[in-house]
Write an enzyme that holds these catalytic residues in place. Sequence first.
Site, PDB file in Angstrom:
ATOM      1  N   GLU A 189       0.818  -1.211   0.000  1.00  0.00           N
ATOM      2  CA  GLU A 189       0.000   0.000   0.000  1.00  0.00           C
ATOM      3  C   GLU A 189       0.859   1.271   0.000  1.00  0.00           C
ATOM      4  OE1 GLU A 189      -4.191  -0.806   1.843  1.00  0.00           O
ATOM      5  OE2 GLU A 189      -3.283   0.753   3.039  1.00  0.00           O
ATOM      6  N   HIS A 244       7.301 -26.494  -1.346  1.00  0.00           N
ATOM      7  CA  HIS A 244       6.597 -27.568  -2.041  1.00  0.00           C
ATOM      8  C   HIS A 244       5.465 -27.024  -2.892  1.00  0.00           C
ATOM      9  CE1 HIS A 244       8.730 -30.830   0.156  1.00  0.00           C
ATOM     10  NE2 HIS A 244       8.961 -29.806   0.958  1.00  0.00           N
ATOM     11  N   LYS A 297     -14.069   0.712  -3.375  1.00  0.00           N
ATOM     12  CA  LYS A 297     -15.131   1.151  -2.460  1.00  0.00           C
ATOM     13  C   LYS A 297     -16.222   1.870  -3.248  1.00  0.00           C
ATOM     14  CE  LYS A 297     -12.170   1.847   1.571  1.00  0.00           C
ATOM     15  NZ  LYS A 297     -11.557   2.836   2.427  1.00  0.00           N
TER      16      LYS A 297
HETATM   17  O1  PA5 Z   1      -3.157   1.591   5.922  1.00  0.00           O
HETATM   18  C1  PA5 Z   1      -4.284   2.064   5.869  1.00  0.00           C
HETATM   19  O2  PA5 Z   1      -4.503   3.272   6.043  1.00  0.00           O
HETATM   20  C2  PA5 Z   1      -5.484   1.177   5.610  1.00  0.00           C
HETATM   21  O3  PA5 Z   1      -5.117  -0.153   5.436  1.00  0.00           O
HETATM   22  C3  PA5 Z   1      -6.472   1.249   6.765  1.00  0.00           C
HETATM   23  O4  PA5 Z   1      -5.861   0.811   7.936  1.00  0.00           O
HETATM   24  C4  PA5 Z   1      -7.711   0.399   6.486  1.00  0.00           C
HETATM   25  O5  PA5 Z   1      -8.288   0.766   5.275  1.00  0.00           O
HETATM   26  C5  PA5 Z   1      -8.733   0.541   7.605  1.00  0.00           C
HETATM   27  O6  PA5 Z   1      -9.096   1.881   7.741  1.00  0.00           O
HETATM   28  P1  PA5 Z   1      -9.884   2.388   9.017  1.00  0.00           P
HETATM   29  O7  PA5 Z   1      -9.023   2.193  10.200  1.00  0.00           O
HETATM   30  O8  PA5 Z   1     -10.162   3.830   8.745  1.00  0.00           O
HETATM   31  O9  PA5 Z   1     -11.147   1.573   9.129  1.00  0.00           O
END
Ligand code: PA5
Length: 428
Positions: free
Chosen positions: A283, A304, A418
């Site tokens: 990410e 494996h 989303k």
């Molecule tokens: O790294 C990030 O920002 C995301 O992976 C969030 O942690 C994830 O989308 C969850 O978001 P939130 O804590 O707002 O529910």
Amino acid sequence: MLHTDFSGVDVHLPADVLGSALERAANAHNLLVSGSGPGSEWLGWRSMLDSPNDALLERLDRLAMEIREEADVLVCVGIGGSYLGADAVITALAPAFRSHGVEVIFAGHHLSGAYLASLVRHLEGKSVYVNVISKSGTTLEPALTFRVLRAFVERSFSNPEERIVATTSRDSGALQHLAADQGYRQFAIPDDVGGRFSVLTPVGLLPIAVAGGDIRSLYYGAVSMHSNSGRVPAETADGLPTAAAYAARRIALYELGYKTEILATMVPELARLGAWWQQLFGESEGKEGKGLFPAVCTFTTDLHSLGQFIQDGDKSVLETFLTVEATSDALTIPESDDNLDGLNYLAGRTFSDVNRAAFEGTREAHISGGTPVIHLTLARQTEEHLGALIYFFEHAVATGAYMLGVNPFDQPGVEAYKKGMLTRLEKE
Ligand code: PA5
């Protein structure tokens, strides 16, 4: 605490390529430590280590103790950065099978109704606490899951507000408003710490403490790696902190066509740490058409399944081994009277000995097959060392992203799914 060995990579890197990558890594590292790179408003994961909040650690420990005394199960509701770090540390520290202590279960990280229905059945008749974790407070997966679990807690217990703890933004978002309205206990996620960098905030620390982890040692392990990473002169032969030296190799290899990085561990207890690493790197770096694809393997299991590809397949993979120097397992291979399986030649040796031989053999085979190999060795699998490793990877990914010219701290690409989902669900 963490030893890095780049010898299995440097053989693949021409000296001028490595030299230039190290120089760019030094610049990227400087951008990070001076707070002058893109996304510098998201550097709370560094600054919070400059002045540890011991009162907060104590408050978390006190609540964890209450939950350990009162609860059979703690359900942690969260997705992405709001659960992967806790899952990683808890799994790394706990024995695979436990018959005592609070069961810590993660939910809200997918949309399976079958899982949730089964979870609610599992919770019936038990003493349950829920920690709902969402920085935005609006993420659909945890929000829907919490709606179901909140109803369960409300119909099962006379004191629901004492059994639900909300970890969310200090003063915004639907979850924060709901928590304030219902009188839940709350922990704030600092505004300047993004989800995937939040394991050392209450997001990760409360579940880890409930599972019996020593959160002070975890936190101070990170503090110590953080202060080493800022030190001048720096710690490696390259004149860089180890995290930046690691970033330099990864990005140099990426630019030579090694587009996938496998984090390979030799023990299943570190597989969830791999999942946390995968999110942190995927990410943070994967944007603007750039970034290494982070994959995770547990060896020898995956030798494996994927071993053939790594050894012999398309040469686009680099491998980062994560091993632990001192293992606690002293399980010895028993002598057999009949030796029908022919394994008496291993009797008296430990499983760790055999695992080490597997690692060394695999490393050598993969390097000779043309796969660049980085080797990270954690001295011990304890809270302190895991804290150091967490900071190491966070520093490395930020440095690598700056080398690629992307902002490590946003995730614009996540919004696309989303939008598509909510359009179909007809949310305005
Ligand atoms: O790294 C990030 O920002 C995301 O992976 C969030 O942690 C994830 O989308 C969850 O978001 P939130 O804590 O707002 O529910």
